[in-house]
Design an enzyme around this catalytic site. Structure first.
Site, PDB file in Angstrom:
ATOM      1  CB  CYS A 197       5.167   6.630   2.818  1.00  0.00           C
ATOM      2  SG  CYS A 197       5.910   8.266   3.005  1.00  0.00           S
TER       3      CYS A 197
ATOM      4  N   GLY B 191       0.948  -1.218  -0.074  1.00  0.00           N
ATOM      5  CA  GLY B 191       0.033  -0.006   0.057  1.00  0.00           C
ATOM      6  C   GLY B 191       0.830   1.129   0.049  1.00  0.00           C
ATOM      7  CB  CYS B 192       0.239   4.650  -1.157  1.00  0.00           C
ATOM      8  SG  CYS B 192      -1.664   4.960  -0.703  1.00  0.00           S
ATOM      9  CG  PHE B 193      -0.874   6.121   4.215  1.00  0.00           C
ATOM     10  CD1 PHE B 193      -0.241   7.351   4.174  1.00  0.00           C
ATOM     11  CD2 PHE B 193      -2.292   6.219   3.983  1.00  0.00           C
ATOM     12  CE1 PHE B 193      -1.002   8.455   4.515  1.00  0.00           C
ATOM     13  CE2 PHE B 193      -2.995   7.326   4.197  1.00  0.00           C
ATOM     14  CZ  PHE B 193      -2.371   8.616   4.232  1.00  0.00           C
ATOM     15  CB  ALA B 194       1.862  -0.070   3.848  1.00  0.00           C
TER      16      ALA B 194
END
Length: 324
Positions: free
Chosen positions: A138, A133-136
């Site tokens: 980062c 995932g994107c948040f994950a």
């Protein structure tokens, strides 16, 4: 090496559009088909107008087994449904950009979590990749060096803001311009779904990891990018932390440690992740930034494909930031 034939399912959305932008210009890839039931027969450049002049391909409702790799750019829950309904021929590699196979409980032994900064050697040997995932992505880039040395020994506090493309292309109340513009909001505080995959990755590096991750996600008034501001208690000095992070990422082509403060424009439209560390009293403060659609989605998927097929990791992904 022979040209890699790629198929894309779910090509009309944001991640599908970014996948097309990357693969159209990838020197080792030929796009065999782009699947979309709702746009079948339409020119890709009529939907993704940034590709006008770059491709004459049309969307199709048909699938072909004459491919080497399949990218699933579909919504969460839809990847598993698609694979259940459309068995994929043996030998075709799959990169899934949804969350359907990221967690061990859902993945089984065949799927590898596709964060190269964590699992690069496993990715090289994999046939099925669950793109993070994107948040994950980062947040993990902010924490992996500490976890690798067992140095996360306190609660972790995370505030991260994402652009509007993180919500996908389907309209919702919070994605309308009139709501998002000049606005800022918090959602899924302490409960965001990406916490589970972050926890599994940290446990992979620090067996038995049990520290609390306090995550406050925010919707930002911009289109793309994620900035995560992370802090925790530690006895590490700033110099030791800087050395730790530089050492961990020394052989990772897309993740760089900056001694200066960083900002989103340095990574937007690139596959880069930038990290900056500071010490404030007993707290280590880490800033991590990525483009949510590239390093947080389609760019990382192509990076994984490169690794799976023995290509240079950065092939087709040397992109300049839109810094001004």
């Amino acid at each position: 090496m022979k040209t890699i034939k790629a198929g894309i399912v779910g090509g009309a959305g944001y991640t599908g559009g970014e996948m097309l932008r990357l693969l159209v210009n990838h020197p080792s890839v030929e796009i065999a088909f782009v699947h979309s039931n709702s746009n079948a027969g339409n020119l890709i450049s009529d939907v993704h107008t940034d590709l006008l002049g770059d491709t004459d391909l049309r969307f199709t409702a048909e699938l072909s087994s004459e491919i080497d790799v399949l990218f699933l750019c579909v919504g969460h829950g839809d990847a598993k449904k698609f694979l259940d309904a459309n068995p994929i021929a043996e030998g075709i590699k799959i990169v899934d950009l949804s969350q359907d196979f990221r967690l061990k409980a859902n993945a089984g032994a065949d799927w590898v979590y596709g964060l190269p900064e964590l699992n690069r050697e496993r990715i090289k040997a994999a046939s099925y990749i669950a793109n993070p995932g994107c948040f994950a992505t980062c947040i993990q880039l902010a924490l992996l060096p500490l976890a690798a040395k067992g140095l996360i020994n306190s609660e972790v506090h995370i505030n991260a803001t994402t652009g509007s493309t993180g919500a996908g292309q389907s309209l919702s109340t919070t994605s309308h311009f009139s709501w998002r513009n000049n606005n800022l909001s918090i959602y899924k505080a302490f409960e965001h779904q990406h916490l589970n995959e972050i926890g599994e990755s940290l446990s992979q590096l620090t067996p038995g990891f049990a520290e609390v991750l306090n995550f406050i996600p925010q919707r930002g008034d911009f289109t793309r990018g994620i900035l995560a501001a992370v802090y925790l208690e530690t006895e590490l000095s700033e110099a030791a932390a800087q050395e730790l992070y530089e050492s961990y990422y020394a052989d990772h082509v897309f993740t760089h440690v900056s001694k200066k403060n960083i900002d989103l424009k340095q990574v937007v439209n690139t596959n880069k992740g930038l990290v900056h560390v500071e010490k404030h009293g007993g707290k280590l403060f880490i800033i991590s930034i990525i483009d949510n659609l590239l390093k947080g989605a389609s760019g990382q998927a192509v990076q994984n494909m490169n690794l799976m097929f023995g290509l240079p990791e950065s092939e087709g992904l040397r992109l300049k930031a839109a810094a001004f």
